[in-house]
Design a protein around this motif. Sequence first.
Motif, PDB file in Angstrom:
ATOM      1  N   ALA A 202      10.456 -14.265   0.430  1.00  0.00           N
ATOM      2  CA  ALA A 202      10.327 -12.987  -0.069  1.00  0.00           C
ATOM      3  C   ALA A 202      11.405 -13.252  -1.514  1.00  0.00           C
ATOM      4  O   ALA A 202      10.925 -12.698  -2.455  1.00  0.00           O
ATOM      5  CB  ALA A 202      11.171 -11.883   0.535  1.00  0.00           C
ATOM      6  N   THR A 203      12.436 -13.841  -1.301  1.00  0.00           N
ATOM      7  CA  THR A 203      13.177 -13.864  -2.537  1.00  0.00           C
ATOM      8  C   THR A 203      12.747 -14.946  -3.704  1.00  0.00           C
ATOM      9  O   THR A 203      12.862 -14.709  -4.876  1.00  0.00           O
ATOM     10  CB  THR A 203      14.886 -14.331  -2.041  1.00  0.00           C
ATOM     11  N   THR A 204      11.890 -16.033  -3.119  1.00  0.00           N
ATOM     12  CA  THR A 204      11.305 -16.835  -4.248  1.00  0.00           C
ATOM     13  C   THR A 204      10.249 -16.380  -4.899  1.00  0.00           C
ATOM     14  O   THR A 204      10.136 -16.325  -6.015  1.00  0.00           O
ATOM     15  CB  THR A 204      10.617 -18.028  -3.487  1.00  0.00           C
ATOM     16  N   ARG A 205       9.423 -15.300  -4.093  1.00  0.00           N
ATOM     17  CA  ARG A 205       8.231 -14.440  -4.728  1.00  0.00           C
ATOM     18  C   ARG A 205       8.842 -13.692  -5.889  1.00  0.00           C
ATOM     19  O   ARG A 205       8.189 -13.290  -7.034  1.00  0.00           O
ATOM     20  CB  ARG A 205       7.583 -13.818  -3.707  1.00  0.00           C
ATOM     21  N   ALA A 206       9.937 -12.994  -5.374  1.00  0.00           N
ATOM     22  CA  ALA A 206      10.425 -12.024  -6.325  1.00  0.00           C
ATOM     23  C   ALA A 206      10.919 -12.812  -7.548  1.00  0.00           C
ATOM     24  O   ALA A 206      11.059 -12.375  -8.731  1.00  0.00           O
ATOM     25  CB  ALA A 206      11.638 -11.316  -5.631  1.00  0.00           C
ATOM     26  N   ALA A 207      11.659 -13.842  -7.313  1.00  0.00           N
ATOM     27  CA  ALA A 207      12.042 -14.723  -8.663  1.00  0.00           C
ATOM     28  C   ALA A 207      11.021 -15.235  -9.390  1.00  0.00           C
ATOM     29  O   ALA A 207      11.023 -15.266 -10.716  1.00  0.00           O
ATOM     30  CB  ALA A 207      13.106 -15.741  -8.087  1.00  0.00           C
ATOM     31  N   LEU A 208       9.939 -15.693  -8.866  1.00  0.00           N
ATOM     32  CA  LEU A 208       8.926 -16.208  -9.538  1.00  0.00           C
ATOM     33  C   LEU A 208       8.115 -15.215 -10.408  1.00  0.00           C
ATOM     34  O   LEU A 208       7.533 -15.273 -11.183  1.00  0.00           O
ATOM     35  CB  LEU A 208       7.825 -16.957  -8.624  1.00  0.00           C
ATOM     36  N   ALA A 209       8.181 -13.824  -9.867  1.00  0.00           N
ATOM     37  CA  ALA A 209       7.523 -12.748 -10.629  1.00  0.00           C
ATOM     38  C   ALA A 209       8.100 -12.525 -11.883  1.00  0.00           C
ATOM     39  O   ALA A 209       7.251 -11.991 -12.731  1.00  0.00           O
ATOM     40  CB  ALA A 209       7.884 -11.489  -9.548  1.00  0.00           C
TER      41      ALA A 209
END
Length: 220
Positions: A202-209
């Motif tokens: 979840a945190t990696t997805r948010a950072a990549l966004a």
Amino acid sequence: MDEHGQRQVDAVVFDFGGVLTTTVTEFIAHWIHTDDIDHDHYRTVMRSWLGRDAAEGNPLHQLEIGALPVAEFERALAARLRTRDGRPVPAAGLVSRMFAAAVPDPAMIDLVDAVRAAGLHVGLLSNSWGESYPEDLLARLCDTVVISGRVGLRKPDPRIYHHLLDRLGLPAQRCVFVDDAPPNVAAAHAVGMHAIHHTSAATTRAALAQFVPHLSEVAP
């Protein structure tokens, strides 16, 4: 994204163990329980080989650059470990037992698929403990694969990041690197890559966004 909503990067590169799989904490805990390992003693051994003051050329470094066969590393590691009741740790198959619970994380596989669907190049940069990678999965997910034991370099050596960039054919600032080990993240940042410290899908997805338009809108 830039002010026009366009993506800022052309490639996202992921680590394997602990990023595309269950976390290192999870799979090592499984092994420690199964083999009845003295956990505190294991941590002391790993710090001596992976910590800030680790001697260059120690058995773990040699394993990761492909200079030490897995069986020899297993003997070296087993000789330094002990079980909670003081029994010796069997060397044969030790690495396989350590990684037995390191299975692909479905949420991260979905995230890689979303990155690919957004039109980005996907890479893998992994420090290897042998050759136990799921080759069919990596062939489906990754356009470029750099594995330490195959190239004779290991993270966080800056040379492996430059090798990766040469393979990608991209400048560092057009690439994002995702890893669960802070020293590897810092090394990627030092060569000019965008770098994300992975703690969860979840945190990696948010950072990549922030780099990939509409990624946060793709269902996990």
